[in-house]
Design an enzyme around this catalytic site. Structure first.
Site, PDB file in Angstrom:
ATOM      1  CD  GLU A 137       8.608  -1.734  -6.308  1.00 39.75           C
ATOM      2  OE1 GLU A 137       8.597  -0.871  -5.411  1.00 39.75           O
ATOM      3  OE2 GLU A 137       7.688  -1.893  -7.124  1.00 39.75           O
ATOM      4  CB  SER A 141       0.972  -5.716  -7.005  1.00 33.74           C
ATOM      5  OG  SER A 141       1.533  -4.585  -7.595  1.00 33.74           O
ATOM      6  N   GLY A 144       0.845  -1.204   0.000  1.00 32.12           N
ATOM      7  CA  GLY A 144       0.000   0.000   0.000  1.00 32.12           C
ATOM      8  C   GLY A 144       0.873   1.243   0.000  1.00 32.12           C
TER       9      GLY A 144
END
Lengths: 406, 356
Positions: free
Chosen positions: A254, A172, A138
């Site tokens: 990421e 996602s 989030g």
């Protein structure tokens, strides 16, 4: 290439470890599972797990080898980097895939190991290591994309808990996730220092998830709405206001996973060579060259771009190994990787003509239908994880030392 | 940067130091203004030879150090940064031909003289305004070579030419039967038309692919020089953007310019990988390194083209003045882009070699 084993393990011990891995795989990975990977992926949704797949996940989960270098005390494999490489080599040898994956493994787990409290680590890390809990992210909001720190989703202090109101987007896997790690605002008077890192269960009352349809069709992305959602303070990672620091660390994990980091770069460009498809659809001239000279040149350009990108990945890996410190080359990987994958898709579409634009149904090659969706979804490569423009800002400021208006 | 041995690191650092101390761009400017007959400074060349740079490719048996192409590339890159006018790259091109195709006697005759810097050697291959990769029309009969070669680098001073004829490569001394006509190009370096009129010639051994092997290595060599040029042109532009103030702000603070610089930096990283891979391929012992050579030269051409254009544009008016160095980079860039194959030629060959 010969790599010196790490100091913790003499060579004979590594040989023993390899034998141990080999025996274990022979016992737990049935050849029938080869190619039937259903790991929780960040991009594609999970598929139904059959009994064989489930047994394999549980076996890997029990050893902790799905997250081989995480500490054993939290359910990880506790392996050295060298041992982890041996494990990977042996898995590759028999075609065994890692059933433990997803955002928990790629992003959240490493961050929690660094910043989480002892209790939080004990609660969350083992479940990730066993592949039992799916996490979603989030971060982005409708008004906070590239400028993530402008996020507005607000967590109000109610003593022993927060009450969260707001909206997240591009969550996602939000519709199948069990838990969410999120950035919320706890102080409206400060920008970066007003952000806090929270964890919440996705079945908490007040959370509503709506999948987002994309130009490529259905997608793993969701909008997530928070209305008076109660989150215990025990679920806060780090201090209030420390969320930006922790959140940025997570983004580094990421970006590493998105740029491919070298090992997966080969797979990115796997598949039938472009030229072979072009010859089939466009034809060849008397000398065996692709008949469309302009297309041929652009394919050559693309392949040279790709080749030099692979060489750059290799170079930066070698430089990292030989103690030359982090190479400046790493900062360009995401941009170049995105541009090459997108260019490849555009060429594949063009090569096949109308037959390359099929949406669904009869009359198209299966590969061509897949490629159309990949082409469209691939527009995300230069947007997510820090857009190409943001990466260019980073290159200009951090590497080239070009400062903003004073 | 490629992973270097200790020896290579020392060589690179020495070359960098020498280029900065003894051969800054002002040295090139002085040469341009003085226009010596050689179109390089013979004293500077002697200094380079004394440091052993002419002997980098030459094996120890012939008085060299046999360090190979990556090492040569490290030096050419450092010299390229400051546009040093040196016959090193041309001589190295001819050295490759002797190393690959020379008999023991030819090696013994020429390589020690090359290694010591006593003679400048060069490749005389093109017969037209652009590189075609073809052998050309020069003829040899009774050990005498006749034909005309165009735009021969260091043609004004070379004492040994490696000349292509229809049936192979030949060694021709600059003397009897050799006539030179200078061709002054924009880069103020030595280029000449060389007429061979029954010049005594010795054939180098090697099949049809000798010419290709030699020009591939020559292309990789100048790609290393181009890498140094591109990096320096980029660094100078970046420095300028940080000091030039307009609208009360440094130019470096404008995002439109930041992104153009980020794009160039990205291309430079890819170029470095391709050039280093080319040099490593030349050291690998494989005969055919054509794919690597085409990748290196095509990327070198395109990246240096971009950077040299942007260097002028981002400097604005000052970059167009003769007083500024930007024009030197632009002019030299275009000459090297043509030498041993332009980008289109190398892309075409890359495609052919890849089977399409």
């Amino acid at each position: 290439m010969a790599t010196a084993p790490e100091i913790d393990a003499p060579v004979h011990a590594l040989d023993e470890f390899r034998t141990q891995v080999r025996d274990w795989l022979a016992e737990h990975f049935p050849p029938s599972l080869k190619g039937r990977d259903n790991a929780m992926s960040a991009v594609e949704g999970p598929t139904d797990e059959d009994a064989e797949q489930r047994a394999w996940r549980e076996a890997m989960g029990a050893t902790g080898w799905g997250v081989p270098t995480w500490p054993k005390e939290y359910g990880g494999g506790g392996l050295s980097r060298t041992e982890a490489r041996i494990l990977q080599e042996e898995m590759n040898r028999v075609g065994a895939w890692n059933p433990i994956g997803g955002m928990g493994v790629m992003m959240f787990g490493p961050t929690l190991l660094e910043y989480g409290s002892e209790e939080q680590k004990r609660e969350h890390i083992p479940a990730i290591a066993r592949g039992e809990v799916r996490w979603c992210q989030g971060y982005s909001e409708p008004g906070a994309g590239s400028d993530l720190a402008s996020l507005q989703c607000f967590a109000e202090d109610h003593g022993d808990h927060y009450v969260v109101n707001g909206q997240k987007t591009w969550t996602s896997g939000g519709h199948w996730a069990d838990k969410c790690f999120m950035l919320v605002r706890t102080d409206k008077t400060k920008k970066h220092e007003g952000i806090t890192f929270l964890l919440c269960d996705m079945d908490t009352p007040g959370i509503e998830v709506k999948p987002i349809g994309l130009i490529s069709g259905s997608s793993p992305f969701c909008e997530t709405f928070f209305t008076d959602v109660k989150v215990p303070k025990a679920n806060r990672v780090g201090r209030e206001g420390e969320g930006w620091t922790i959140g940025k660390r997570l983004l580094q994990h990421e970006r590493n996973s998105l740029s491919g980091g070298g090992s997966s770069a080969g797979r990115m460009f796997a598949g039938t060579p472009l030229a072979q498809i072009a010859k089939k659809y466009v034809g060849v001239d008397a000398e065996g060259r692709i008949a469309d000279a302009d297309l041929r040149t652009r394919i050559a350009r693309h392949e040279m771009d790709m080749r030099s990108f692979m060489l750059t990945l290799r170079r930066s890996a070698l430089e990292a190994k030989s103690n030359q410190g982090p190479s400046a080359a790493t900062s360009i990987m995401k941009n170049v990787g995105a541009r090459i994958m997108q260019e490849r898709s555009e060429l594949l579409i063009e090569i096949r003509g109308m037959a390359g634009l099929g949406w669904e149904g009869e009359g198209f090659e299966e590969d061509a239908l897949k490629e159309v969706r990949h082409w469209l979804f691939g527009k995300a490569f230069s947007i997510y994880g820090g857009s190409t423009e943001i990466q260019n800002n980073v290159i200009a400021k951090r590497i080239l030392g070009m400062l903003d208006h004073q | 940067m490629a992973v270097l041995t200790e020896e290579q690191t020392m060589l690179r650092d020495m070359a960098r130091e020498w280029a900065d101390d003894e051969s800054p761009v002002t040295a090139f400017r002085a040469m341009r203004n003085g226009a010596p007959a050689t179109f390089y400074d013979p004293e500077a060349w002697r200094a380079q030879a004394e440091m052993g740079w002419a002997s980098i490719l030459v094996p120890e048996e012939q008085g060299g150090v046999g360090m190979g192409y990556l090492s040569l590339g490290l030096v050419l890159e450092q010299l390229g940064r400051n546009l040093a006018a040196t016959p090193l790259a041309a001589t190295a091109g001819a050295t490759s031909a002797i190393l690959i195709g020379g008999s023991d006697a030819q090696k013994a005759a020429w390589l020690p003289r090359i290694a010591s810097g006593e003679i400048v050697a060069t490749l005389a291959l093109d017969e037209g305004p652009r590189f075609t990769g073809a052998a050309g029309t020069a003829t040899v009969s009774g050990g005498k070579l006749s034909g005309t070669k165009e735009f021969v680098a260091e043609g004004d001073s070379a004492q040994l030419f490696v000349v292509s004829a229809a049936d192979g490569l030949y060694l021709v001394e600059g003397g009897e039967g050799v006539t030179r006509a200078p061709r002054k190009l924009t880069d103020s370096r030595s280029h000449a038309q060389i007429r061979f009129d029954n010049a005594p010639a010795e054939r180098l051994e090697g099949g049809e692919d000798l010419l290709t092997q030699v020009t591939d290595r020559a292309a990789i060599g100048i790609a290393a020089e181009m890498l140094g040029m591109a990096e320096s042109a980029f660094a100078q532009t970046n420095d300028y953007l940080k000091t030039r103030v307009q609208f009360g702000q440094t130019l470096a603070s404008f995002q439109a310019l930041q992104h153009r610089m980020a794009k160039m930096f990205t291309e430079l990283e890819l170029m470095r990988s391709a050039v280093e891979a080319g040099l490593e391929a030349a050291d690998s012992g494989r005969a055919s390194i054509s794919q690597e050579a085409s990748l290196a030269k095509a990327l070198a051409n395109e990246t240096l083209h971009l950077v040299s254009r942007e260097m002028i544009q981002l400097h604005g008016g000052i970059g167009m003045t003769d007083e500024h160095d930007a024009g030197f980079y632009l002019k030299r860039a275009r000459v090297l882009e043509q030498m041993w194959g332009n980008a289109a030629w190398h892309r075409d060959r890359f495609a052919r070699l890849s089977g399409y």
